[in-house]
Enzyme design. Structure first.
Site, mmCIF file in Angstrom:
data_model
loop_
_atom_site.group_PDB
_atom_site.id
_atom_site.type_symbol
_atom_site.label_atom_id
_atom_site.label_comp_id
_atom_site.label_asym_id
_atom_site.label_seq_id
_atom_site.Cartn_x
_atom_site.Cartn_y
_atom_site.Cartn_z
ATOM 1 N N GLU A 1 0.913 -1.041 0.039
ATOM 2 C CA GLU A 1 0.090 0.063 -0.130
ATOM 3 C C GLU A 1 0.885 1.276 0.099
ATOM 4 O O GLU A 1 0.495 2.335 -0.632
ATOM 5 C CB GLU A 1 -0.970 -0.044 1.326
ATOM 6 C CG GLU A 1 -1.927 0.981 1.276
ATOM 7 C CD GLU A 1 -1.260 2.452 1.832
ATOM 8 O OE1 GLU A 1 -1.887 3.556 1.817
ATOM 9 O OE2 GLU A 1 -0.213 2.630 2.467
ATOM 10 N N GLU A 2 2.064 1.089 0.659
ATOM 11 C CA GLU A 2 2.537 2.363 0.828
ATOM 12 C C GLU A 2 3.637 3.056 -0.541
ATOM 13 O O GLU A 2 3.668 4.079 -0.836
ATOM 14 C CB GLU A 2 3.816 2.181 2.086
ATOM 15 C CG GLU A 2 3.311 2.005 3.270
ATOM 16 C CD GLU A 2 2.582 3.256 3.920
ATOM 17 O OE1 GLU A 2 2.704 4.235 3.236
ATOM 18 O OE2 GLU A 2 1.983 2.895 5.115
ATOM 19 N N ASP B 1 -7.255 2.592 7.724
ATOM 20 C CA ASP B 1 -5.877 3.212 7.350
ATOM 21 C C ASP B 1 -5.606 4.522 7.835
ATOM 22 O O ASP B 1 -5.080 5.235 7.316
ATOM 23 C CB ASP B 1 -5.478 2.868 5.948
ATOM 24 C CG ASP B 1 -3.984 3.103 5.616
ATOM 25 O OD1 ASP B 1 -3.187 2.955 6.867
ATOM 26 O OD2 ASP B 1 -3.434 3.328 4.688
#
EC number: 3.4.17.-
Length: 470
Positions: A334-335, A362
């Protein structure tokens, strides 16, 4: 015996919670009927809340998270730590008795920061704390020694472009909220390179600092030279701004060993409670398992991933089985820009009409204040009724902007989406820093977050109809 009787009653309430009326295949139900259906989930919601917040499984999500992050540590895209965490979670979900536990392969970026340092040489010797930004190139062998130009904005950089060639640009932008300020981290290197700079150092995107640099992704642009880039502390950025305003010459020696390797294999981790009546229809609950390579990745996004797991565990532990499938997805990479979620969307978008709601946690798991939601007016009205079931926790508000990095693909295609809304006061103190550890987490707040997540996911999955899209 009393507990078994209670679970039996919960089952009856769940199964008899409403009956749809259809005409020519189209629902003719009034909102009043839908409201009454949702109200019938009151006892089920209380059972989930009691189990998560006060009962046998209070603190479970916190303890599960602590075991993973203490054992594995941070989980950078492409790292052995991330893949170890994925394998552990695969085993955990199977042992928890969830269904259809499997891994879906994803190609992800592999970047490593290597050794890095920055030392101010003029007007005095000062060793600076830095964190290279994701996808940054390294410095040449021996590093870069250059004079500094301090600017407070991209506009100032353009006005002073004639001074920038051969310099290290230091951005001392004011923090005006994450969404506005993060552009300097993401675009700072590109804008500096356009005016001939040799490197860029960006004030960390943080609402508070105790001399802590904060990392994150940055993006290069085709046709623009790539230069090394890192974040520095708020304190050092402000100090250099003061020095520059006094007319001091500032010189920094920067060394960064960052490297980008070929893409590698990783996995999204999936588990389900299969729906009893409409197993092909889905309520998706999610968080991301990867993190940056500093701290433990407990806050971002271990907490979100583990309350999402806990939501399914609570439903299973109460013996509930919703009409639709509850699907847990723990995203990878995701990052680096929602890589795992993007590939999941491409793999599953053919079934987009079967997704009732996509959920992403998140933004921390501090004390929840409500739910952020994006969808039709009719769907929003339904979600407000669902949130009323959480009155025992005083978490009933429905806010706008349910988008999240990993669910935006679905929302943009018309699927209703929800994100957990909680108290973000401290979130950016620790975000993407060495301070993102279990010390930040609060088990009681995680209990409440898990209860909210479980109630919303279960009720939407069990209602007679999917959430309306128009």
């Amino acid at each position: 015996m009393r507990s078994l009787f209670f679970l039996f009653i919960v089952h009856l309430l769940a199964l008899g919670s409403g009956k749809a009326v259809f005409k020519n295949g189209v629902s003719q139900r009034t909102f009043r009927e839908i409201k009454e259906e949702i109200a019938n989930y009151e006892d089920v919601a209380k059972a989930i809340i009691n189990l998560a917040v006060y009962g046998k499984y209070q603190n479970r999500s916190y303890e599960r998270l602590g075991l993973l992050v203490d054992t594995v540590g941070p989980r950078l895209s492409g790292s052995k730590n991330l893949e170890k965490a994925i394998q552990i979670m695969y085993q955990n979900l199977q042992q928890d008795g969830l269904e259809n536990v499997h891994l879906e392969q994803v190609r992800i970026p592999h970047w490593e920061r290597g050794e890095e340092s920055a030392v101010m040489l003029e007007p005095r010797i000062h060793k600076m704390a830095i964190l290279g930004l994701g996808s940054s190139i390294g410095t040449p062998p021996g590093g870069i020694t250059a004079e500094v130009l301090v600017v407070a904005s991209f506009d100032e950089l353009q006005r002073r472009a004639s001074e920038a060639r051969g310099k290290i640009i230091v951005y001392n932008q004011p923090y005006t909220g994450y969404e506005k300020t993060v552009q300097y981290r993401v675009q700072g290197a590109v804008e500096a390179a356009k005016v001939g700079a040799v490197a860029s150092l960006i004030q960390s995107v943080a609402s508070f600092s105790i001399y802590s640099p904060h990392t994150g992704i940055q993006k290069y642009q085709d046709g623009v030279p790539k230069i090394p880039t890192a974040c520095i502390t708020v304190e050092d950025a402000e100090m250099m701004s003061r020095m520059a305003s006094r007319g001091n010459k500032i010189v920094i020696h920067l060394e960064m060993g960052a490297k980008t390797y070929p893409d590698t294999d990783s996995f999204n981790t999936v588990a389900e409670i299969t729906g009893s009546m409409y197993p092909e229809e889905v309520v998706l609950v999610s968080g991301h398992l990867d993190s940056w390579d500093v701290g433990q990745g407990a806050l971002d996004d271990g907490g979100g991933a583990f309350i999402s797991w806990e939501a399914l565990s609570l439903v299973k532990d109460l013996g509930l089985r919703p009409k639709r499938t509850l699907r847990l997805v723990l995203w990878t990479a995701e990052e680096q820009g929602g890589i795992g979620a993007s590939q999941y969307y491409e793999l599953h978008k053919a079934n987009i009409s079967k997704y009732s709601l996509v959920m992403e946690a998140d933004s921390g798991t501090f004390l929840p204040t409500g739910l952020q939601f994006t969808g039709s007016d009719k769907a929003r009205a339904i979600m407000k009724e669902v949130m009323n079931l959480l009155q025992p926790l005083n978490v009933t508000k429905v806010f706008s902007n349910g988008e999240g990095t990993d669910i935006n693909f679905w929302i943009q295609a018309g699927v209703p989406g929800a994100s957990l809304r909680d108290d973000l006061y401290k979130y950016f103190f620790f975000h993407h820093s060495h301070g993102d550890t279990m010390t930040v987490m609060d088990p009681k707040q995680m209990n409440v977050a898990a209860a909210v997540w479980a109630v919303v996911a279960y009720v939407v999955a069990d209602m007679d109809e999917m959430l309306p899209r128009s």
